[in-house]
Design a protein around this motif. Structure first.
Motif, PDB file in Angstrom:
ATOM      1  N   UNK A 118      -0.751  -3.042  -1.971  1.00  0.00           N
ATOM      2  CA  UNK A 118      -1.691  -4.043  -1.429  1.00  0.00           C
ATOM      3  C   UNK A 118      -1.367  -5.452  -1.694  1.00  0.00           C
ATOM      4  N   UNK A 119      -1.430  -6.345  -0.991  1.00  0.00           N
ATOM      5  CA  UNK A 119      -1.001  -7.748  -0.945  1.00  0.00           C
ATOM      6  C   UNK A 119      -2.362  -8.582  -0.434  1.00  0.00           C
ATOM      7  N   UNK A 120      -2.746  -9.275  -1.394  1.00  0.00           N
ATOM      8  CA  UNK A 120      -3.975 -10.100  -1.171  1.00  0.00           C
ATOM      9  C   UNK A 120      -3.575 -11.407  -0.584  1.00  0.00           C
ATOM     10  N   UNK A 121      -4.381 -12.019   0.283  1.00  0.00           N
ATOM     11  CA  UNK A 121      -3.917 -13.264   1.071  1.00  0.00           C
ATOM     12  C   UNK A 121      -3.745 -14.477   0.216  1.00  0.00           C
ATOM     13  N   UNK A 128      -0.317  -5.786  -5.855  1.00  0.00           N
ATOM     14  CA  UNK A 128       0.689  -6.694  -6.618  1.00  0.00           C
ATOM     15  C   UNK A 128       0.438  -8.292  -6.365  1.00  0.00           C
ATOM     16  N   UNK A 129       0.520  -8.778  -7.655  1.00  0.00           N
ATOM     17  CA  UNK A 129       0.495 -10.293  -7.547  1.00  0.00           C
ATOM     18  C   UNK A 129       1.937 -10.851  -7.279  1.00  0.00           C
ATOM     19  N   UNK A 130       1.768 -11.033  -5.718  1.00  0.00           N
ATOM     20  CA  UNK A 130       3.061 -11.908  -5.258  1.00  0.00           C
ATOM     21  C   UNK A 130       2.350 -12.874  -4.284  1.00  0.00           C
ATOM     22  N   UNK A 131       3.079 -14.064  -4.126  1.00  0.00           N
ATOM     23  CA  UNK A 131       4.281 -14.450  -4.610  1.00  0.00           C
ATOM     24  C   UNK A 131       4.342 -14.603  -5.843  1.00  0.00           C
ATOM     25  N   UNK A 132       5.474 -15.222  -6.636  1.00  0.00           N
ATOM     26  CA  UNK A 132       5.407 -15.579  -7.809  1.00  0.00           C
ATOM     27  C   UNK A 132       4.539 -16.915  -8.065  1.00  0.00           C
TER      28      UNK A 132
END
Length: 472
Positions: free
Chosen positions: A72-75, A128-132
């Motif tokens: 999962x990737x938050x916007x 996931x905390x992405x991007x850096x």
């Protein structure tokens, strides 16, 4: 035998990148032990692992061995995975817990309660905390903080391969890449990378089955232009003004020709009509502390001004009227920046100054203009796609999403029809196909940006049925 040896070598090499991996049994604010398996950790990606991506992993509460594995990737870009866990705002309800607002006020530490509509009830999910620079992810060099759409997607793909090397029991689970809002740009690229990697023999082979995107951004100009049609359909602007703006601006609503006085005047009237509308969900109150924006309808972000958190911190025990959804988010800042919480989550000390729900100072370049071409490429693959939109979202309206889906020139298997939860219409669905590819589009009735924060029960029913190949 040879393949097993190669995989073992890769595991040994890649396992060095997981410098922390912890099982969390308790969390501040929640009474007793957590009734689900929560793991947090960092995985290094990029040259010399200079980017350290932080993740939360929650095993399915139903059947971890067979249920899907979801990344999962938050916007944002730059919105923390913790936002997806605790709220799913602009962005869906995946959390196994939400804040107990009734027992949390002011500077008191927020308490947590179980969320009955968590997607972790039916899927294993990596948040996931992405991007850096997002959430608790960080870099070991200043240069590594600079990222863009293409570098971020490459790092996410590397993260996923490394994570699965150290969690090999999930290699056989059906894999889905999921997220919302700005992730509509990056997810199709990641899916393309995973598919290409499988084809050329990257290890480990990933059991990719498809992707899920809510209220997706695909092309900034396209999606923002779609707001005019949405505003007309929802009676925010008149028939006369809609037709006049279409005619005079000729579809150019962002940065119009200043010499086109008729268009400029029409857009001024349009903006006057929506100036006090909360574009995340048009039926909810607009936050009083949000500064007026003369071109609000043509701005991508629904975020508040930078003084929002300072304003709330300065009056934590006062009731702000009218209530606005953004006021709830103060609790996440209090909770996530508490030292006992960060210790419980095994956050590396000194790696970030302050946790923010959405990092607006991210050193990020949006270098992919549109993801529509990637969607077109993916229609040639053996994949499933689920695209959903809250039908009261003016930020990225369903009207624009439907228009780019039509560009894919897919066959319609099941045309626009209602689907139901508890005997009530939950939305409207259309199913498209192209040989082995299928795309399901659905609205979430009453949903905003993004849908699950507003309609968690309906969204859980949606994803559960879709995973089970029954929709809807």
């Amino acid at each position: 035998m040879w393949l097993s040896v190669v995989v073992l070598v890769h595991v040994l090499l890649l396992s060095n990148s997981v410098e922390s991996q912890s099982i969390i049994d308790t969390l501040p604010g929640f009474p007793g032990k957590l009734p689900f398996k929560l793991e947090t950790g960092y995985i290094g990606v990029g040259e010399l692992d200079e980017v350290q991506l932080f993740y939360y992993f929650i095993e399915s509460e139903r059947n971890p061995k067979h249920d899907p594995l979801v990344l999962w990737l938050t916007g944002g870009p730059g919105c923390s995975a913790l936002s997806g866990l605790l709220f799913e705002i602009g962005w869906i309800i995946l959390s196994p817990f939400t804040f107990d607002y009734a027992n949390s006020s002011g500077r008191n530490k927020p308490t947590l309660e179980l969320n009955p509509y968590s997607w972790t009830k039916i899927a294993n999910i990596i948040f996931l905390d992405a991007p850096v620079g997002t959430g608790f992810s960080y870099a070991t060099t200043w240069e590594a903080y600079n990222s863009n759409d293409t570098s971020s997607t490459t790092q996410t793909y590397e993260f996923l391969r490394k994570w699965l090397m150290t969690h090999s029991k999930f290699l056989v689970n059906p894999l889905y890449i999921a997220g919302d809002s700005y992730s509509g740009i990056t997810i199709p690229i990641i899916v393309q990378e995973v598919s290409n990697g499988n084809e050329i023999g990257h290890l480990p082979p990933l059991n990719l089955k498809g992707f899920v995107i809510g209220n997706p951004l695909t092309h900034e100009i396209w999606d923002i232009n779609a707001r005019l049609k949405f505003a007309h359909r929802t009676a925010l602007i008149s028939d006369r003004l809609y037709q006049s703006t279409k005619r005079n601006c000729q579809g150019r609503y962002i940065n119009p020709d200043p010499n086109n006085t008729q268009c400029v005047e029409d857009l001024r009237e349009v903006n006057e009509c929506v100036a006090n509308i909360y574009i995340g969900q048009i039926l909810e109150p607009n936050c009083a502390i949000e500064s007026p924006k003369p071109n609000k309808l043509w701005s991508l972000s629904p975020h508040l001004d930078d003084n929002f958190i300072d304003t709330l911190h300065s009056t934590p025990d006062q009731v702000l009227e009218p209530w606005c959804r953004y006021y709830n988010y103060l609790y996440s800042y209090i909770w996530a920046n508490d030292k006992s919480v960060q210790k419980a989550l095994h956050i590396r000390e000194g790696t970030i100054a302050d946790w923010t729900r959405c990092n607006r100072s991210l050193a990020y370049t949006d270098n992919v203009i549109t993801s529509i071409d990637y969607h077109q490429n993916l229609t040639k693959k053996d994949l499933r796609a689920l695209i959903y939109s809250g039908d009261h979202d003016l930020t990225i309206p369903y009207t624009g999403t439907l228009e780019w889906i039509e560009l894919l020139d897919l066959s319609i298997k099941d045309d626009w029809r209602p689907w139901f939860v508890d005997g009530q219409i939950a939305g409207y669905v259309t199913i498209y196909t192209e040989e082995k590819y299928s795309l399901t589009f659905t609205t979430i009735k009453g949903g905003g940006h993004t849908a699950p924060e507003y309609k968690p029960k309906e969204c859980l029913a949606m994803i559960d049925r879709w995973f089970a190949y029954y929709f809807l």
